[in-house]
Design a protein around this motif. Structure first.
Motif, PDB file in Angstrom:
ATOM      1  N   ALA A 141      37.167   6.278 -29.545  1.00  0.00           N
ATOM      2  CA  ALA A 141      37.908   6.058 -28.274  1.00  0.00           C
ATOM      3  C   ALA A 141      38.716   7.372 -27.925  1.00  0.00           C
ATOM      4  CB  ALA A 141      38.996   4.898 -28.478  1.00  0.00           C
ATOM      5  N   SER A 142      39.018   7.453 -26.642  1.00  0.00           N
ATOM      6  CA  SER A 142      39.804   8.606 -26.296  1.00  0.00           C
ATOM      7  C   SER A 142      41.090   8.150 -25.978  1.00  0.00           C
ATOM      8  CB  SER A 142      39.106   9.294 -24.953  1.00  0.00           C
ATOM      9  OG  SER A 142      37.870   9.764 -25.154  1.00  0.00           O
ATOM     10  N   GLU A 188      37.960  -5.834 -29.084  1.00  0.00           N
ATOM     11  CA  GLU A 188      38.976  -6.628 -28.479  1.00  0.00           C
ATOM     12  C   GLU A 188      39.950  -5.668 -27.650  1.00  0.00           C
ATOM     13  OE1 GLU A 188      40.679  -8.311 -32.043  1.00  0.00           O
ATOM     14  OE2 GLU A 188      39.114  -9.726 -32.261  1.00  0.00           O
ATOM     15  N   LEU A 189      39.833  -4.312 -27.913  1.00  0.00           N
ATOM     16  CA  LEU A 189      40.730  -3.394 -27.102  1.00  0.00           C
ATOM     17  C   LEU A 189      40.197  -3.155 -25.678  1.00  0.00           C
ATOM     18  CD1 LEU A 189      41.548  -1.064 -30.129  1.00  0.00           C
ATOM     19  CD2 LEU A 189      42.820  -3.068 -29.320  1.00  0.00           C
ATOM     20  N   GLN A 190      41.103  -2.783 -24.765  1.00  0.00           N
ATOM     21  CA  GLN A 190      40.818  -2.484 -23.504  1.00  0.00           C
ATOM     22  C   GLN A 190      41.399  -1.072 -22.880  1.00  0.00           C
ATOM     23  OE1 GLN A 190      41.339  -5.499 -20.769  1.00  0.00           O
ATOM     24  NE2 GLN A 190      40.547  -7.100 -21.942  1.00  0.00           N
ATOM     25  N   VAL A 191      40.496  -0.296 -22.119  1.00  0.00           N
ATOM     26  CA  VAL A 191      41.040   0.959 -21.516  1.00  0.00           C
ATOM     27  C   VAL A 191      42.443   0.319 -20.836  1.00  0.00           C
ATOM     28  CG1 VAL A 191      41.037   2.483 -19.812  1.00  0.00           C
ATOM     29  CG2 VAL A 191      38.799   1.819 -21.274  1.00  0.00           C
ATOM     30  N   GLY A 192      43.539   1.335 -21.062  1.00  0.00           N
ATOM     31  CA  GLY A 192      44.916   1.028 -20.632  1.00  0.00           C
ATOM     32  C   GLY A 192      45.783   0.230 -21.863  1.00  0.00           C
ATOM     33  N   ASP A 193      45.176  -0.161 -22.741  1.00  0.00           N
ATOM     34  CA  ASP A 193      45.961  -0.809 -23.872  1.00  0.00           C
ATOM     35  C   ASP A 193      46.852   0.308 -24.272  1.00  0.00           C
ATOM     36  OD1 ASP A 193      44.945  -3.208 -23.192  1.00  0.00           O
ATOM     37  OD2 ASP A 193      43.847  -3.306 -25.204  1.00  0.00           O
ATOM     38  N   VAL A 194      47.994  -0.129 -24.534  1.00  0.00           N
ATOM     39  CA  VAL A 194      49.093   0.850 -25.334  1.00  0.00           C
ATOM     40  C   VAL A 194      49.344   0.089 -26.701  1.00  0.00           C
ATOM     41  CG1 VAL A 194      51.524   1.701 -25.368  1.00  0.00           C
ATOM     42  CG2 VAL A 194      50.365   1.693 -23.235  1.00  0.00           C
ATOM     43  N   LEU A 195      49.259   0.913 -27.744  1.00  0.00           N
ATOM     44  CA  LEU A 195      49.344   0.392 -29.039  1.00  0.00           C
ATOM     45  C   LEU A 195      49.897   1.441 -29.986  1.00  0.00           C
ATOM     46  CD1 LEU A 195      46.532   1.058 -30.804  1.00  0.00           C
ATOM     47  CD2 LEU A 195      45.798  -0.157 -28.753  1.00  0.00           C
ATOM     48  N   THR A 252      52.411   6.259 -30.568  1.00  0.00           N
ATOM     49  CA  THR A 252      52.102   5.246 -29.483  1.00  0.00           C
ATOM     50  C   THR A 252      51.257   5.964 -28.616  1.00  0.00           C
ATOM     51  OG1 THR A 252      54.150   4.088 -29.971  1.00  0.00           O
ATOM     52  CG2 THR A 252      53.067   3.673 -27.950  1.00  0.00           C
ATOM     53  N   VAL A 253      49.891   5.215 -28.577  1.00  0.00           N
ATOM     54  CA  VAL A 253      48.902   5.868 -27.551  1.00  0.00           C
ATOM     55  C   VAL A 253      48.543   4.813 -26.555  1.00  0.00           C
ATOM     56  CG1 VAL A 253      48.295   7.355 -29.537  1.00  0.00           C
ATOM     57  CG2 VAL A 253      47.188   4.946 -29.478  1.00  0.00           C
ATOM     58  N   ARG A 254      48.035   5.316 -25.571  1.00  0.00           N
ATOM     59  CA  ARG A 254      47.260   4.544 -24.627  1.00  0.00           C
ATOM     60  C   ARG A 254      45.760   4.813 -24.513  1.00  0.00           C
ATOM     61  NH1 ARG A 254      49.614   2.569 -20.068  1.00  0.00           N
ATOM     62  NH2 ARG A 254      51.281   4.066 -20.306  1.00  0.00           N
ATOM     63  N   ILE A 255      44.966   3.867 -24.519  1.00  0.00           N
ATOM     64  CA  ILE A 255      43.425   4.160 -24.701  1.00  0.00           C
ATOM     65  C   ILE A 255      42.952   4.516 -23.482  1.00  0.00           C
ATOM     66  CG2 ILE A 255      41.236   2.973 -24.863  1.00  0.00           C
ATOM     67  CD1 ILE A 255      42.798   1.035 -26.690  1.00  0.00           C
ATOM     68  N   LEU A 256      42.283   5.839 -23.061  1.00  0.00           N
ATOM     69  CA  LEU A 256      41.778   6.170 -22.056  1.00  0.00           C
ATOM     70  C   LEU A 256      40.351   5.758 -21.648  1.00  0.00           C
ATOM     71  CD1 LEU A 256      43.191   9.940 -21.991  1.00  0.00           C
ATOM     72  CD2 LEU A 256      44.033   8.020 -21.071  1.00  0.00           C
ATOM     73  N   ASP A 257      39.406   5.491 -22.985  1.00  0.00           N
ATOM     74  CA  ASP A 257      38.110   5.237 -22.758  1.00  0.00           C
ATOM     75  C   ASP A 257      37.503   4.777 -24.207  1.00  0.00           C
ATOM     76  OD1 ASP A 257      35.580   5.360 -21.650  1.00  0.00           O
ATOM     77  OD2 ASP A 257      34.956   7.216 -22.820  1.00  0.00           O
ATOM     78  N   ILE A 258      36.726   4.093 -24.276  1.00  0.00           N
ATOM     79  CA  ILE A 258      36.080   3.441 -25.459  1.00  0.00           C
ATOM     80  C   ILE A 258      34.560   3.258 -25.258  1.00  0.00           C
ATOM     81  CG2 ILE A 258      36.158   1.440 -26.821  1.00  0.00           C
ATOM     82  CD1 ILE A 258      38.816   0.221 -25.759  1.00  0.00           C
ATOM     83  N   ASP A 259      34.032   3.855 -26.527  1.00  0.00           N
ATOM     84  CA  ASP A 259      32.717   3.825 -26.808  1.00  0.00           C
ATOM     85  C   ASP A 259      32.476   2.979 -27.941  1.00  0.00           C
ATOM     86  OD1 ASP A 259      29.864   4.132 -27.373  1.00  0.00           O
ATOM     87  OD2 ASP A 259      29.962   6.155 -26.594  1.00  0.00           O
ATOM     88  N   VAL A 260      32.236   1.740 -27.716  1.00  0.00           N
ATOM     89  CA  VAL A 260      31.996   0.696 -28.911  1.00  0.00           C
ATOM     90  C   VAL A 260      30.844   1.189 -29.748  1.00  0.00           C
ATOM     91  CG1 VAL A 260      31.575  -1.949 -29.426  1.00  0.00           C
ATOM     92  CG2 VAL A 260      33.095  -1.158 -27.660  1.00  0.00           C
ATOM     93  N   GLU A 261      29.732   1.449 -29.118  1.00  0.00           N
ATOM     94  CA  GLU A 261      28.566   1.763 -29.709  1.00  0.00           C
ATOM     95  C   GLU A 261      28.725   2.941 -31.056  1.00  0.00           C
ATOM     96  OE1 GLU A 261      25.017   2.490 -27.318  1.00  0.00           O
ATOM     97  OE2 GLU A 261      25.406   0.420 -26.270  1.00  0.00           O
TER      98      GLU A 261
END
Length: 68
Positions: free
Chosen positions: A63-64, A6-13, A50-59
């Protein structure tokens, strides 16, 4: 928390530090995955960050991250 899919690159959480390694810290960003905040060693296990998602590898379930 949501699932990794459900998360996307650029999300801040806000996540919690789950482990500290020589090259950074792992942050719990979803119910089912951690992400690597590379180069950070200051936060302690359990601390909120608090972080920002740079990259996601769902498989590979990873995430970076960067500081937000």
């Amino acid at each position: 928390m949501s699932r990794l899919e459900e998360l996307q690159v650029g999300d801040v959480l806000t996540g919690h530090v789950s482990a500290i390694v020589p090259f950074g810290v792992f942050v719990r960003i979803s119910d089912d995955a951690d992400g690597l905040l590379h180069g950070e060693t200051q936060p302690q296990v359990g601390e909120s960050v608090t972080v920002r998602i740079l990259d996601i590898d769902v498989e590979k379930r990873r995430a970076s991250l960067s500081k937000a």
